[in-house]
Write a protein that holds these residues in place. Structure first.
Motif, PDB file in Angstrom:
ATOM      1  N   MET A 143      11.718 -10.219  -7.159  1.00  0.00           N
ATOM      2  CA  MET A 143      10.813 -10.118  -6.150  1.00  0.00           C
ATOM      3  C   MET A 143      11.252  -8.980  -5.209  1.00  0.00           C
ATOM      4  N   PHE A 144      12.275  -9.049  -4.799  1.00  0.00           N
ATOM      5  CA  PHE A 144      13.007  -7.674  -4.520  1.00  0.00           C
ATOM      6  C   PHE A 144      11.781  -6.404  -4.856  1.00  0.00           C
ATOM      7  N   CYS A 145      12.184  -6.181  -6.282  1.00  0.00           N
ATOM      8  CA  CYS A 145      11.425  -4.744  -7.062  1.00  0.00           C
ATOM      9  C   CYS A 145      10.225  -4.700  -6.506  1.00  0.00           C
ATOM     10  N   LEU A 146       9.782  -5.862  -7.197  1.00  0.00           N
ATOM     11  CA  LEU A 146       7.824  -6.140  -6.449  1.00  0.00           C
ATOM     12  C   LEU A 146       7.560  -6.067  -4.853  1.00  0.00           C
ATOM     13  N   CYS A 147       8.568  -6.654  -4.075  1.00  0.00           N
ATOM     14  CA  CYS A 147       8.415  -5.667  -2.373  1.00  0.00           C
ATOM     15  C   CYS A 147       8.647  -4.292  -1.442  1.00  0.00           C
ATOM     16  N   VAL A 148      10.084  -3.599  -3.051  1.00  0.00           N
ATOM     17  CA  VAL A 148      10.055  -2.927  -2.610  1.00  0.00           C
ATOM     18  C   VAL A 148       9.116  -1.740  -3.003  1.00  0.00           C
ATOM     19  N   PHE A 149       8.534  -2.353  -4.516  1.00  0.00           N
ATOM     20  CA  PHE A 149       7.109  -1.126  -4.808  1.00  0.00           C
ATOM     21  C   PHE A 149       6.205  -1.365  -3.999  1.00  0.00           C
ATOM     22  N   LEU A 150       5.853  -2.920  -3.378  1.00  0.00           N
ATOM     23  CA  LEU A 150       4.510  -3.325  -2.414  1.00  0.00           C
ATOM     24  C   LEU A 150       5.138  -2.215  -0.636  1.00  0.00           C
ATOM     25  N   GLN A 151       6.454  -2.183  -0.470  1.00  0.00           N
ATOM     26  CA  GLN A 151       6.894  -1.142   0.479  1.00  0.00           C
ATOM     27  C   GLN A 151       6.472   0.440   0.575  1.00  0.00           C
ATOM     28  N   LEU A 152       7.015   0.166  -0.592  1.00  0.00           N
ATOM     29  CA  LEU A 152       6.460   2.350  -1.255  1.00  0.00           C
ATOM     30  C   LEU A 152       5.098   2.776  -0.850  1.00  0.00           C
ATOM     31  N   ALA A 153       4.007   2.007  -1.940  1.00  0.00           N
ATOM     32  CA  ALA A 153       2.841   2.430  -1.717  1.00  0.00           C
ATOM     33  C   ALA A 153       1.995   2.155  -0.293  1.00  0.00           C
ATOM     34  N   ALA A 154       3.077   1.240   0.247  1.00  0.00           N
ATOM     35  CA  ALA A 154       2.520   0.744   1.485  1.00  0.00           C
ATOM     36  C   ALA A 154       2.547   1.997   2.367  1.00  0.00           C
ATOM     37  N   LEU A 155       3.950   2.497   2.291  1.00  0.00           N
ATOM     38  CA  LEU A 155       4.380   3.633   3.257  1.00  0.00           C
ATOM     39  C   LEU A 155       3.708   4.845   2.964  1.00  0.00           C
ATOM     40  N   GLU A 156       3.655   5.269   1.849  1.00  0.00           N
ATOM     41  CA  GLU A 156       3.466   6.306   1.113  1.00  0.00           C
ATOM     42  C   GLU A 156       1.057   6.896   2.180  1.00  0.00           C
ATOM     43  N   ARG A 157       0.655   5.092   1.941  1.00  0.00           N
ATOM     44  CA  ARG A 157      -0.263   5.290   1.524  1.00  0.00           C
ATOM     45  C   ARG A 157      -0.088   5.345   4.262  1.00  0.00           C
ATOM     46  N   GLN A 158       0.680   4.704   3.937  1.00  0.00           N
ATOM     47  CA  GLN A 158       0.151   4.319   5.764  1.00  0.00           C
ATOM     48  C   GLN A 158       0.402   5.992   6.165  1.00  0.00           C
ATOM     49  N   ILE A 159       1.512   6.968   5.449  1.00  0.00           N
ATOM     50  CA  ILE A 159       1.461   8.232   5.620  1.00  0.00           C
ATOM     51  C   ILE A 159       0.053   9.302   6.008  1.00  0.00           C
ATOM     52  N   PHE A 160      -0.118   9.003   4.480  1.00  0.00           N
ATOM     53  CA  PHE A 160      -1.586  10.037   4.680  1.00  0.00           C
ATOM     54  C   PHE A 160      -2.607   9.756   5.545  1.00  0.00           C
ATOM     55  N   ASP A 161      -2.623   8.382   6.066  1.00  0.00           N
ATOM     56  CA  ASP A 161      -3.951   7.569   6.818  1.00  0.00           C
ATOM     57  C   ASP A 161      -3.568   8.377   7.852  1.00  0.00           C
ATOM     58  N   PHE A 162      -2.040   8.256   9.065  1.00  0.00           N
ATOM     59  CA  PHE A 162      -1.828   8.789   9.097  1.00  0.00           C
ATOM     60  C   PHE A 162      -2.090  10.539   9.884  1.00  0.00           C
TER      61      PHE A 162
END
Length: 200
Positions: free
Chosen positions: A1-20
Protein backbone atom coordinates in the motif's frame (compact mmCIF):
# COMPACT_ATOMS: atom_id res chain seq x y z
CA UNK A 1 0.00 0.00 0.00
CA UNK A 2 2.90 2.34 0.75
CA UNK A 3 4.34 2.16 -2.78
CA UNK A 4 0.90 2.69 -4.30
CA UNK A 5 0.34 5.73 -2.07
CA UNK A 6 3.70 7.14 -3.16
CA UNK A 7 2.70 6.78 -6.84
CA UNK A 8 -0.70 8.37 -6.13
CA UNK A 9 0.94 11.27 -4.31
CA UNK A 10 3.53 11.85 -7.03
CA UNK A 11 0.86 11.80 -9.75
CA UNK A 12 -1.36 14.20 -7.78
CA UNK A 13 1.54 16.55 -6.99
CA UNK A 14 2.66 16.62 -10.63
CA UNK A 15 -0.86 17.41 -11.74
CA UNK A 16 -1.24 20.01 -8.98
CA UNK A 17 1.85 21.88 -10.17
CA UNK A 18 0.66 22.15 -13.77
CA UNK A 19 -2.88 23.08 -12.68
CA UNK A 20 -1.41 25.88 -10.54
CA UNK A 21 0.58 27.11 -13.53
CA UNK A 22 -2.63 27.26 -15.56
CA UNK A 23 -4.75 28.72 -12.72
CA UNK A 24 -7.20 25.81 -13.01
CA UNK A 25 -8.95 26.27 -9.66
CA UNK A 26 -11.38 23.32 -9.83
CA UNK A 27 -8.62 20.75 -10.49
CA UNK A 28 -6.41 22.44 -7.87
CA UNK A 29 -9.11 21.89 -5.25
CA UNK A 30 -9.63 18.28 -6.37
CA UNK A 31 -5.89 17.54 -6.35
CA UNK A 32 -5.56 19.02 -2.86
CA UNK A 33 -8.35 16.78 -1.54
CA UNK A 34 -6.77 13.78 -3.29
CA UNK A 35 -3.43 14.43 -1.57
CA UNK A 36 -5.10 14.76 1.87
CA UNK A 37 -7.24 11.62 1.47
CA UNK A 38 -4.33 9.50 0.22
CA UNK A 39 -2.37 10.52 3.33
CA UNK A 40 -5.42 9.62 5.42
CA UNK A 41 -5.67 6.21 3.71
CA UNK A 42 -1.99 5.52 4.28
CA UNK A 43 -2.34 6.51 7.94
CA UNK A 44 -5.36 4.21 8.26
CA UNK A 45 -3.40 1.32 6.79
CA UNK A 46 -0.40 1.83 9.04
CA UNK A 47 -2.48 2.42 12.20
CA UNK A 48 -5.03 -0.37 11.48
CA UNK A 49 -7.98 2.04 11.25
CA UNK A 50 -10.51 0.66 8.77
CA UNK A 51 -12.73 3.77 8.94
CA UNK A 52 -9.99 5.90 7.39
CA UNK A 53 -9.58 3.37 4.61
CA UNK A 54 -13.35 3.40 4.03
CA UNK A 55 -13.13 7.20 3.66
CA UNK A 56 -10.34 6.63 1.15
CA UNK A 57 -12.42 4.14 -0.86
CA UNK A 58 -15.43 6.48 -0.97
CA UNK A 59 -13.19 9.35 -2.07
CA UNK A 60 -11.59 7.14 -4.71
CA UNK A 61 -15.00 6.55 -6.29
CA UNK A 62 -15.56 10.33 -6.35
CA UNK A 63 -12.05 10.91 -7.70
CA UNK A 64 -12.60 8.47 -10.57
CA UNK A 65 -15.90 10.22 -11.35
CA UNK A 66 -14.15 13.61 -11.38
CA UNK A 67 -11.44 12.35 -13.73
CA UNK A 68 -14.04 10.87 -16.08
CA UNK A 69 -15.68 14.31 -16.11
CA UNK A 70 -12.31 15.95 -16.92
CA UNK A 71 -11.83 13.54 -19.82
CA UNK A 72 -15.33 14.33 -21.10
CA UNK A 73 -14.66 18.07 -20.65
CA UNK A 74 -11.47 18.12 -22.71
CA UNK A 75 -12.86 15.78 -25.39
CA UNK A 76 -16.03 17.94 -25.48
CA UNK A 77 -18.41 15.05 -24.86
CA UNK A 78 -22.09 15.78 -24.25
CA UNK A 79 -22.10 19.47 -25.00
CA UNK A 80 -19.11 20.32 -22.79
CA UNK A 81 -16.60 22.77 -24.24
CA UNK A 82 -12.93 23.07 -23.32
CA UNK A 83 -13.14 26.77 -24.25
CA UNK A 84 -15.37 27.61 -21.25
CA UNK A 85 -14.07 28.89 -17.92
CA UNK A 86 -15.56 25.98 -15.99
CA UNK A 87 -12.20 24.76 -14.66
CA UNK A 88 -11.40 28.22 -13.27
CA UNK A 89 -14.84 28.65 -11.63
CA UNK A 90 -15.46 31.49 -14.12
CA UNK A 91 -13.01 33.63 -12.14
CA UNK A 92 -10.46 34.09 -14.91
CA UNK A 93 -9.86 33.38 -18.58
CA UNK A 94 -6.95 30.98 -17.96
CA UNK A 95 -6.76 27.63 -19.68
CA UNK A 96 -4.65 24.51 -19.35
CA UNK A 97 -0.93 25.19 -19.00
CA UNK A 98 -0.31 22.52 -21.63
CA UNK A 99 -2.17 24.63 -24.21
CA UNK A 100 0.87 26.87 -24.72
CA UNK A 101 3.68 24.77 -23.24
CA UNK A 102 3.08 21.27 -24.58
CA UNK A 103 5.86 19.19 -26.11
CA UNK A 104 7.07 20.73 -29.38
CA UNK A 105 4.82 23.81 -29.07
CA UNK A 106 6.12 27.08 -30.47
CA UNK A 107 4.55 30.00 -28.64
CA UNK A 108 4.41 33.40 -30.29
CA UNK A 109 3.02 36.51 -28.62
CA UNK A 110 1.48 39.06 -30.94
CA UNK A 111 0.95 42.58 -29.56
CA UNK A 112 -2.17 44.40 -30.75
CA UNK A 113 -1.64 47.11 -33.32
CA UNK A 114 -5.02 48.83 -32.85
CA UNK A 115 -4.84 52.07 -30.86
CA UNK A 116 -7.91 51.46 -28.64
CA UNK A 117 -6.69 48.16 -27.14
CA UNK A 118 -4.86 48.00 -23.83
CA UNK A 119 -1.10 47.68 -24.16
CA UNK A 120 -0.83 44.66 -21.85
CA UNK A 121 -3.29 42.70 -23.99
CA UNK A 122 -1.68 40.23 -26.37
CA UNK A 123 -2.66 37.35 -28.59
CA UNK A 124 -0.80 34.09 -28.16
CA UNK A 125 -0.30 31.90 -31.20
CA UNK A 126 0.74 28.29 -30.61
CA UNK A 127 1.93 26.03 -33.42
CA UNK A 128 3.86 22.80 -33.93
CA UNK A 129 2.60 20.87 -30.89
CA UNK A 130 3.36 17.16 -31.02
CA UNK A 131 0.32 16.37 -28.85
CA UNK A 132 -2.61 18.73 -28.43
CA UNK A 133 -3.15 19.98 -24.89
CA UNK A 134 -6.55 18.30 -24.47
CA UNK A 135 -4.98 14.87 -25.10
CA UNK A 136 -2.30 15.58 -22.48
CA UNK A 137 -5.04 16.44 -19.98
CA UNK A 138 -6.89 13.24 -20.94
CA UNK A 139 -3.70 11.20 -20.43
CA UNK A 140 -3.23 12.74 -16.96
CA UNK A 141 -6.80 11.91 -16.01
CA UNK A 142 -6.52 8.37 -17.40
CA UNK A 143 -3.39 7.76 -15.29
CA UNK A 144 -5.25 9.06 -12.22
CA UNK A 145 -8.17 6.71 -12.95
CA UNK A 146 -5.86 3.70 -13.39
CA UNK A 147 -3.96 4.37 -10.16
CA UNK A 148 -7.20 5.08 -8.28
CA UNK A 149 -8.82 1.83 -9.42
CA UNK A 150 -5.77 -0.12 -8.28
CA UNK A 151 -5.90 1.77 -4.96
CA UNK A 152 -9.63 1.08 -4.61
CA UNK A 153 -9.16 -2.68 -5.09
CA UNK A 154 -6.23 -2.76 -2.69
CA UNK A 155 -8.11 -0.70 -0.08
CA UNK A 156 -11.08 -3.10 -0.25
CA UNK A 157 -8.64 -5.98 0.26
CA UNK A 158 -7.04 -4.27 3.28
CA UNK A 159 -10.46 -3.54 4.80
CA UNK A 160 -11.46 -7.21 4.43
CA UNK A 161 -8.22 -8.30 6.12
CA UNK A 162 -8.80 -5.88 9.00
CA UNK A 163 -12.37 -7.11 9.44
CA UNK A 164 -11.23 -10.76 9.49
CA UNK A 165 -8.59 -9.93 12.09
CA UNK A 166 -11.19 -8.15 14.23
CA UNK A 167 -13.52 -11.17 14.07
CA UNK A 168 -10.81 -13.68 14.93
CA UNK A 169 -9.09 -11.57 17.62
CA UNK A 170 -8.44 -13.57 20.78
CA UNK A 171 -8.55 -11.54 23.94
CA UNK A 172 -5.89 -12.37 26.52
CA UNK A 173 -7.17 -15.38 28.35
CA UNK A 174 -10.38 -14.82 26.52
CA UNK A 175 -12.06 -16.83 23.86
CA UNK A 176 -10.24 -20.12 24.29
CA UNK A 177 -12.00 -23.31 25.32
CA UNK A 178 -12.73 -21.74 28.70
CA UNK A 179 -15.09 -18.87 29.16
CA UNK A 180 -13.68 -15.61 30.46
CA UNK A 181 -16.82 -15.24 32.59
CA UNK A 182 -17.26 -17.32 35.66
CA UNK A 183 -20.71 -18.72 36.35
CA UNK A 184 -22.52 -16.59 38.92
CA UNK A 185 -22.21 -17.87 42.45
CA UNK A 186 -25.34 -18.32 44.51
CA UNK A 187 -23.86 -17.17 47.80
CA UNK A 188 -20.85 -15.05 48.44
CA UNK A 189 -19.22 -15.61 51.80
CA UNK A 190 -17.97 -12.45 53.45
CA UNK A 191 -15.30 -12.62 56.12
CA UNK A 192 -14.46 -9.82 58.51
CA UNK A 193 -10.98 -8.39 58.36
CA UNK A 194 -9.09 -8.73 61.63
CA UNK A 195 -6.53 -6.08 62.49
CA UNK A 196 -3.02 -7.48 62.90
CA UNK A 197 -1.79 -4.99 65.42
CA UNK A 198 -3.11 -2.08 67.37
CA UNK A 199 -2.51 1.26 65.71
CA UNK A 200 -1.62 4.07 68.13
Amino acid sequence: MFCLCVFLQLAALERQIFDFLGFQWAPILGNFLQIIVVILGLFGTIQFRPRYIVVYTVWTALWVTWNVFVICFYLEVGGLSKETDLMTFNISMHRSWWREHGPGCIRRVVRPSSPGILEDYSYVSVTGCIIDFQYLEVIHSAIQILLSLIGFVYACYVISIFMEEEDSFDFIGGLDTYSYRQPPQEHVELKPVKPVGKVL
